[in-house]
Design a protein around this motif. Structure first.
Motif, PDB file in Angstrom:
ATOM      1  N   ALA A 117      -0.768  -1.628  12.072  1.00 44.77           N
ATOM      2  CA  ALA A 117      -0.320  -1.612  10.681  1.00 44.77           C
ATOM      3  C   ALA A 117      -1.346  -2.281   9.768  1.00 44.77           C
ATOM      4  CB  ALA A 117       1.041  -2.314  10.561  1.00 44.77           C
ATOM      5  N   LEU A 118      -1.983  -3.388  10.241  1.00 48.25           N
ATOM      6  CA  LEU A 118      -3.009  -4.065   9.447  1.00 48.25           C
ATOM      7  C   LEU A 118      -4.198  -3.148   9.200  1.00 48.25           C
ATOM      8  CD1 LEU A 118      -4.303  -6.544   8.144  1.00 48.25           C
ATOM      9  CD2 LEU A 118      -4.998  -7.294  10.430  1.00 48.25           C
ATOM     10  N   ARG A 119      -4.644  -2.451  10.226  1.00 51.24           N
ATOM     11  CA  ARG A 119      -5.790  -1.554  10.046  1.00 51.24           C
ATOM     12  C   ARG A 119      -5.464  -0.438   9.058  1.00 51.24           C
ATOM     13  NH1 ARG A 119      -6.644  -2.925  15.589  1.00 51.24           N
ATOM     14  NH2 ARG A 119      -5.155  -1.336  16.274  1.00 51.24           N
ATOM     15  N   GLN A 120      -4.284   0.119   9.151  1.00 48.45           N
ATOM     16  CA  GLN A 120      -3.900   1.199   8.240  1.00 48.45           C
ATOM     17  C   GLN A 120      -3.858   0.711   6.791  1.00 48.45           C
ATOM     18  OE1 GLN A 120      -0.219   2.841   9.662  1.00 48.45           O
ATOM     19  NE2 GLN A 120      -1.142   3.721  11.511  1.00 48.45           N
ATOM     20  N   GLN A 121      -3.304  -0.482   6.576  1.00 54.55           N
ATOM     21  CA  GLN A 121      -3.203  -1.001   5.215  1.00 54.55           C
ATOM     22  C   GLN A 121      -4.579  -1.318   4.638  1.00 54.55           C
ATOM     23  OE1 GLN A 121      -0.605  -0.956   3.382  1.00 54.55           O
ATOM     24  NE2 GLN A 121       0.783  -0.293   5.016  1.00 54.55           N
ATOM     25  N   LEU A 122      -5.487  -1.849   5.449  1.00 55.34           N
ATOM     26  CA  LEU A 122      -6.832  -2.138   4.949  1.00 55.34           C
ATOM     27  C   LEU A 122      -7.580  -0.848   4.624  1.00 55.34           C
ATOM     28  CD1 LEU A 122      -7.967  -5.131   7.225  1.00 55.34           C
ATOM     29  CD2 LEU A 122      -6.946  -5.179   4.942  1.00 55.34           C
ATOM     30  N   ASP A 123      -7.415   0.180   5.439  1.00 50.22           N
ATOM     31  CA  ASP A 123      -8.028   1.474   5.123  1.00 50.22           C
ATOM     32  C   ASP A 123      -7.475   2.036   3.820  1.00 50.22           C
ATOM     33  OD1 ASP A 123      -9.526   1.294   7.395  1.00 50.22           O
ATOM     34  OD2 ASP A 123      -8.200   2.559   8.613  1.00 50.22           O
ATOM     35  N   ALA A 159      -3.156  -1.308  -8.511  1.00 48.70           N
ATOM     36  CA  ALA A 159      -1.832  -1.730  -8.051  1.00 48.70           C
ATOM     37  C   ALA A 159      -1.608  -1.324  -6.597  1.00 48.70           C
ATOM     38  CB  ALA A 159      -0.749  -1.130  -8.947  1.00 48.70           C
ATOM     39  N   GLU A 160      -2.078  -0.142  -6.219  1.00 44.20           N
ATOM     40  CA  GLU A 160      -1.960   0.292  -4.824  1.00 44.20           C
ATOM     41  C   GLU A 160      -2.800  -0.599  -3.907  1.00 44.20           C
ATOM     42  OE1 GLU A 160      -2.724   4.265  -2.054  1.00 44.20           O
ATOM     43  OE2 GLU A 160      -2.887   4.385  -4.241  1.00 44.20           O
ATOM     44  N   VAL A 161      -3.963  -1.030  -4.396  1.00 42.05           N
ATOM     45  CA  VAL A 161      -4.799  -1.933  -3.603  1.00 42.05           C
ATOM     46  C   VAL A 161      -4.052  -3.225  -3.298  1.00 42.05           C
ATOM     47  CG1 VAL A 161      -6.887  -3.345  -3.635  1.00 42.05           C
ATOM     48  CG2 VAL A 161      -6.976  -0.997  -4.453  1.00 42.05           C
ATOM     49  N   MET A 162      -3.442  -3.815  -4.315  1.00 42.68           N
ATOM     50  CA  MET A 162      -2.737  -5.078  -4.117  1.00 42.68           C
ATOM     51  C   MET A 162      -1.537  -4.911  -3.206  1.00 42.68           C
ATOM     52  SD  MET A 162      -3.114  -6.894  -7.872  1.00 42.68           S
ATOM     53  CE  MET A 162      -2.630  -5.451  -8.819  1.00 42.68           C
ATOM     54  N   ASP A 163      -0.826  -3.810  -3.334  1.00 47.06           N
ATOM     55  CA  ASP A 163       0.309  -3.563  -2.428  1.00 47.06           C
ATOM     56  C   ASP A 163      -0.174  -3.475  -0.980  1.00 47.06           C
ATOM     57  OD1 ASP A 163       2.081  -3.572  -4.501  1.00 47.06           O
ATOM     58  OD2 ASP A 163       2.106  -1.394  -4.744  1.00 47.06           O
ATOM     59  N   SER A 164      -1.274  -2.773  -0.765  1.00 44.17           N
ATOM     60  CA  SER A 164      -1.789  -2.622   0.598  1.00 44.17           C
ATOM     61  C   SER A 164      -2.261  -3.959   1.157  1.00 44.17           C
ATOM     62  CB  SER A 164      -2.934  -1.608   0.612  1.00 44.17           C
ATOM     63  OG  SER A 164      -2.498  -0.345   0.158  1.00 44.17           O
ATOM     64  N   LEU A 165      -2.903  -4.775   0.330  1.00 46.48           N
ATOM     65  CA  LEU A 165      -3.350  -6.079   0.802  1.00 46.48           C
ATOM     66  C   LEU A 165      -2.170  -6.965   1.166  1.00 46.48           C
ATOM     67  CD1 LEU A 165      -6.316  -6.847  -1.656  1.00 46.48           C
ATOM     68  CD2 LEU A 165      -6.454  -6.190   0.755  1.00 46.48           C
ATOM     69  N   ARG A 166      -1.114  -6.933   0.361  1.00 41.81           N
ATOM     70  CA  ARG A 166       0.068  -7.740   0.688  1.00 41.81           C
ATOM     71  C   ARG A 166       0.692  -7.290   2.008  1.00 41.81           C
ATOM     72  NH1 ARG A 166       1.361  -6.795  -4.964  1.00 41.81           N
ATOM     73  NH2 ARG A 166       0.858  -8.631  -6.238  1.00 41.81           N
ATOM     74  N   GLU A 167       0.785  -5.973   2.182  1.00 43.65           N
ATOM     75  CA  GLU A 167       1.360  -5.477   3.431  1.00 43.65           C
ATOM     76  C   GLU A 167       0.469  -5.841   4.616  1.00 43.65           C
ATOM     77  OE1 GLU A 167       4.237  -4.131   3.989  1.00 43.65           O
ATOM     78  OE2 GLU A 167       4.814  -4.216   1.873  1.00 43.65           O
ATOM     79  N   GLY A 168      -0.855  -5.766   4.434  1.00 43.32           N
ATOM     80  CA  GLY A 168      -1.751  -6.142   5.517  1.00 43.32           C
ATOM     81  C   GLY A 168      -1.653  -7.616   5.872  1.00 43.32           C
ATOM     82  N   MET A 169      -1.525  -8.480   4.857  1.00 43.87           N
ATOM     83  CA  MET A 169      -1.366  -9.911   5.118  1.00 43.87           C
ATOM     84  C   MET A 169      -0.057 -10.188   5.832  1.00 43.87           C
ATOM     85  SD  MET A 169      -2.845 -11.414   1.499  1.00 43.87           S
ATOM     86  CE  MET A 169      -2.466 -13.115   1.941  1.00 43.87           C
ATOM     87  N   ARG A 170       0.986  -9.426   5.472  1.00 44.14           N
ATOM     88  CA  ARG A 170       2.274  -9.612   6.153  1.00 44.14           C
ATOM     89  C   ARG A 170       2.155  -9.219   7.627  1.00 44.14           C
ATOM     90  NH1 ARG A 170       5.094  -7.016   2.922  1.00 44.14           N
ATOM     91  NH2 ARG A 170       5.963  -8.764   1.764  1.00 44.14           N
ATOM     92  N   SER A 171       1.464  -8.125   7.908  1.00 43.43           N
ATOM     93  CA  SER A 171       1.273  -7.713   9.312  1.00 43.43           C
ATOM     94  C   SER A 171       0.455  -8.748  10.071  1.00 43.43           C
ATOM     95  CB  SER A 171       0.585  -6.352   9.364  1.00 43.43           C
ATOM     96  OG  SER A 171       1.377  -5.366   8.722  1.00 43.43           O
TER      97      SER A 171
END
Length: 824
Positions: free
Chosen positions: A692-698, A724-736
């Motif tokens: 999930a982290l790799r997908q969010q960073l991509d 805004a999509e960048v920040m959402d993805s970074l938050r999800e990646g940090m959560r993973s």
């Protein structure tokens, strides 16, 4: 020989009943095969006569058919008699013998032909007969074979049987008797006049047709609208019809009459064999409908209006008509202008899928939150219709049309201007000006820059339409955009747990001030509970502090259990439902203060590759947020040429790549390169969290690339969406990443404890106390020090006693202090 006779005698006794039943079955079988043409002809002929087919055909056709049916019946009778033979006892015995294995009946009647003088042969023969006799004891009657498919391949016998069943249910013997008066020319025979009649109730009553010849004179009850048909046979004038049931004058027809029952009265057939009935009409009154109470408001703005409907034979349709109660509308602000005409709102009333349709209670359920009249005084009228077309209408009931209540001030302002715009298009200029004034300083007003852009777009669309003459379609398009924006502002799309918690608290406090109903209170309390649970979960996920962080914890930080939080929220809801809003608000403020004082342990940065990766992503997210704020500020400068308060004006002549947007694009490119480097240096991890982290960073990298390209193309609005999509993805990646780190530390802690080592918290428990070598609180010598440690413990207990006696403290804190005293 005596033994053989005994076996045969015993077999005859056991076979008496099976043989008798088998013989009767064979008789039925032969009778059916011989006489099925006869009873088929008789059944079919009787059915046609009982159903009155003879009255629909010319007399010569009826007579020819009767002669043909009679001839066919006689032929079938003679053929049946010639073919039928009563089965003999030997026939029955042979059929029964064939049904048994080994044909034991024939075996018992056989004689030993060889070896009769040999004792051993006789013994074998005796055993054989004994076995056959045992089989005879198992004999059962053979059922008859009544199948006639080979003799009647067309199934004519079934057609005749079906016709007979229909005639028995719907026909009449009286019509069979009428065949005696038919002549070839269609007139009656010299046997005398006759008549027949039917009373057919309306179909919607679901009542059967009545054959009047089967009803003796006297009282006859019929539903209103029943169709009466009378036919007279014989010499004209011998029979006459007398009635006063129809609404029109009786027909002067000597053959018959047909009319509808419009009132009670007399129906008579005068003449030989005539009858007279006193008809009592069952009136079919109009349906009725009643509103049972005020409409119930749902938390989402839905309406539930209880009503009751009734009719003698069932309601078939219904509608609710809602009209604006213009005299009761407060003509203030945008409602002061003359309104544009609008058709009444018509809703279909529900009907029960099951149960009695003649009387039922139901709810009219709909959500009219987006209707222009939502929240305004209206009148509602219900109307129902029965199968005769009669209508029943309820009185006018005044009410406020239910709709969604907005607790966010900005969303409420937008909805109000939308209502004014839908009131009349003349309010378009005023609506645009007010919306511009409301959003003049968007700093701190909009949580998402995209919402601000949507509002500005709607304002520009409205103002452009006013210049060209605002059409209905353009007005409705702007109103739809404003409604969707208000819903986004009210409900939000918040990912951060703390922000969601504050948002839920603000909405609930606004509901307290505006006097929300119980349903809205319950919905908002549920939203607060969910936000509270998410926030506590975030605290738990981030609670990875070490000894130094334990020592730096705020001594005044509140410590509460989930049960205590639940009790406080239940108490808040109880106070609100009781109308004690001031007390509920005080308790809400205390709850939020406690939540703010809760210690938030950050994941230590720089401790291992995972911690460094987390810190790097956190820095990238912070930089991306700052870059998005800068882009949003420049976009505001375009709409506000006079500049934002406290800031300089952006040079509008900058070309992409030279100033403003060009520098932003370069910053975006630098952030993308930084993220790519972090992605390559990400520590190796396994499990679903790593994937999930790799997908969010991509995903974040692709969104950064799009944002950079749009910044170079001077498309600030599009770049903000991608950022805004960048920040959402970074938050999800940090959560993973956080979940993966927590799982690894749990596994390491479990391994350490199993080996007698330290747990995931080092040598301290979650309360900051040292763990002994055996995993119990306190080291081996921690509590042997006496002196200073004892004095500190005594001082702590004294302070707990003192605070527990202070009744001005919150009840939740007092409860916690009492439990501390109970424990220690």
């Amino acid at each position: 020989m005596s033994d053989l006779n005994a076996l045969r005698s015993e077999a005859d006794k056991m076979l008496a009943r099976p043989l008798r039943l088998t013989r009767w079955g064979m008789a039925a079988e032969r009778f059916t095969r011989a006489f099925w043409p006869l009873w088929s002809v008789l059944f079919f002929s009787f059915s046609l006569l009982a159903l009155g087919v003879q009255h629909l055909l010319p007399g010569w056709v009826v007579l020819a058919a009767l002669w043909l049916a009679g001839f066919g019946a006689v032929v079938a009778l003679f053929r049946g008699v010639a073919a039928f033979r009563w089965p003999s006892l030997s026939d029955a015995r042979a059929r029964l013998d064939h049904s048994l294995p080994g044909r034991p009946l024939s075996a018992l009647s056989d004689q030993q032909a060889i070896g009769a003088g040999d004792a051993h042969s006789r013994a074998v023969w005796q055993v054989h007969l004994s076995r056959m006799a045992a089989r005879v004891r198992q004999a059962r009657a053979v059922p008859p074979d009544l199948r006639l498919a080979t003799r009647d391949p067309l199934g004519l016998r079934y057609v005749a049987a079906t016709a007979l069943a229909v005639a028995v249910l719907f026909g009449s013997l009286g019509q069979v008797r009428d065949v005696s008066v038919i002549k070839a020319d269609g007139s009656a025979l010299a046997a005398g006049p006759s008549w027949e009649g039917w009373a057919e109730p309306p179909r919607y009553t679901a009542l059967p047709t009545i054959y009047l010849n089967d009803i003796d004179g006297g009282e006859l009850s019929l539903p209103q609208g029943s169709r009466i048909t009378l036919r007279l046979y014989g010499t004209p004038g011998d029979l006459t019809i007398r009635q006063d049931l129809s609404a029109t004058a009786p027909q002067a027809d000597t053959i018959g009459q047909s009319f509808d029952v419009a009132r009670g009265g007399t129906l008579a057939v005068d003449g030989p064999g005539g009858r007279e009935w006193a008809v009592v009409m069952q009136p079919d009154g109009p349906p009725g409908v009643t509103v049972l109470g005020a409409p119930e408001w749902a938390a989402d703005g839905g309406m539930q209006l209880p009503f009751a409907a009734r009719d003698d034979f069932g309601v078939v349709a219904g509608q609710a008509t809602i009209r604006l109660d213009l005299p009761q509308v407060p003509r203030l602000h945008g409602l002061a202008a003359a309104r544009e005409p609008r058709e009444p709102l018509v809703l279909d009333l529900p009907r029960p899928l099951r149960g009695d349709p003649t009387g039922y209670e139901e709810y009219l359920i709909d959500n009219l939150s987006d209707h222009p009249w939502a929240g305004l005084p209206v009148t509602i009228s219900l109307a129902v219709q029965d199968a005769r077309g009669q209508q029943g209408v309820s009185g006018l009931d005044a009410m406020v049309l239910p709709g969604r209540r907005f607790f966010d001030p900005l969303a409420r302002a937008i909805v109000e201007q939308r209502r004014d715009l839908l009131w009349t298009r003349d309010n378009g200029l005023r609506t645009g000006q007010i919306l511009r004034a409301v959003s003049h300083r968007p700093e701190g007003l909009f949580r998402d820059s995209a919402d601000y852009l949507k509002l500005r777009t709607a304002i520009r669309q409205l103002e452009a339409g006013m210049l060209d003459g605002l059409s209905h379609e353009a007005r409705n398009e702007v109103a739809l955009a404003l409604w969707e924006l208000a819903l986004e502002l009210e409900l939000g799309d918040l990912d951060d747990a703390r922000e969601r918690l504050e948002r839920a608290q603000e909405r609930l406090s606004e509901a307290m001030r505006n006097g929300a109903n119980d349903d809205e209170i319950a919905a908002l309390m549920q939203e607060l509970r969910e936000a509270m649970q998410d926030y506590i979960r975030q605290l738990a996920e981030q609670q990875q502090s070490d000894d130094q962080q334990m020592s730096e914890m705020d001594p005044n930080a509140q410590m509460m259990t989930a049960d205590q939080l639940q009790q406080m929220m239940d108490r808040i809801q109880e106070l609100m439902e009781e109308g004690r809003m001031a007390e509920a608000q005080m308790l809400m403020d205390q709850l939020m203060q406690m939540m703010q004082n809760m210690q938030l342990a950050q994941v230590p940065g720089g401790q291992g590759p995972e911690g460094q990766a987390m810190q790097g992503l956190s820095n990238t997210l912070r930089d991306q947020q700052q870059l998005s704020d800068d882009a949003f500020g420049q976009l505001q400068d375009r709409f506000n040429p006079n500049g934002r308060p406290g800031e300089g004006n952006q040079q509008q002549g900058d070309r992409p790549g030279e100033g403003g947007e060009g520098s932003l694009a370069d910053q975006q490119q630098a952030l993308r390169d930084q993220l790519e480097q972090q992605r390559r240096q990400m520590p190796g991890m396994g499990g679903d969290e790593a994937e999930a982290l790799r997908q969010q960073l991509d995903r974040a990298g692709r969104a950064m690339e799009r944002a950079e390209e749009k910044l170079r193309q001077d498309d600030l609005a599009g770049a903000l969406d991608d950022q805004a999509e960048v920040m959402d993805s970074l938050r999800e990646g940090m959560r993973s990443l956080s979940e993966s780190m927590a799982r690894q530390q749990q596994q390491q802690g479990a391994t350490g404890l199993a080996q007698g080592g330290q747990g995931p918290m080092g040598q301290r428990d979650p309360l900051g106390r040292d763990l002994g070598s055996n995993g119990q609180e306190g080291g081996d010598g921690q509590f042997r020090q006496g002196g200073l440690a004892d004095n500190r413990a005594r001082d702590l207990m004294d302070e707990i006693h003192r605070r527990s006696q202070d009744q001005t403290r919150p009840e939740a804190e007092l409860d916690y202090l009492r439990r501390l005293l109970d424990w220690f």
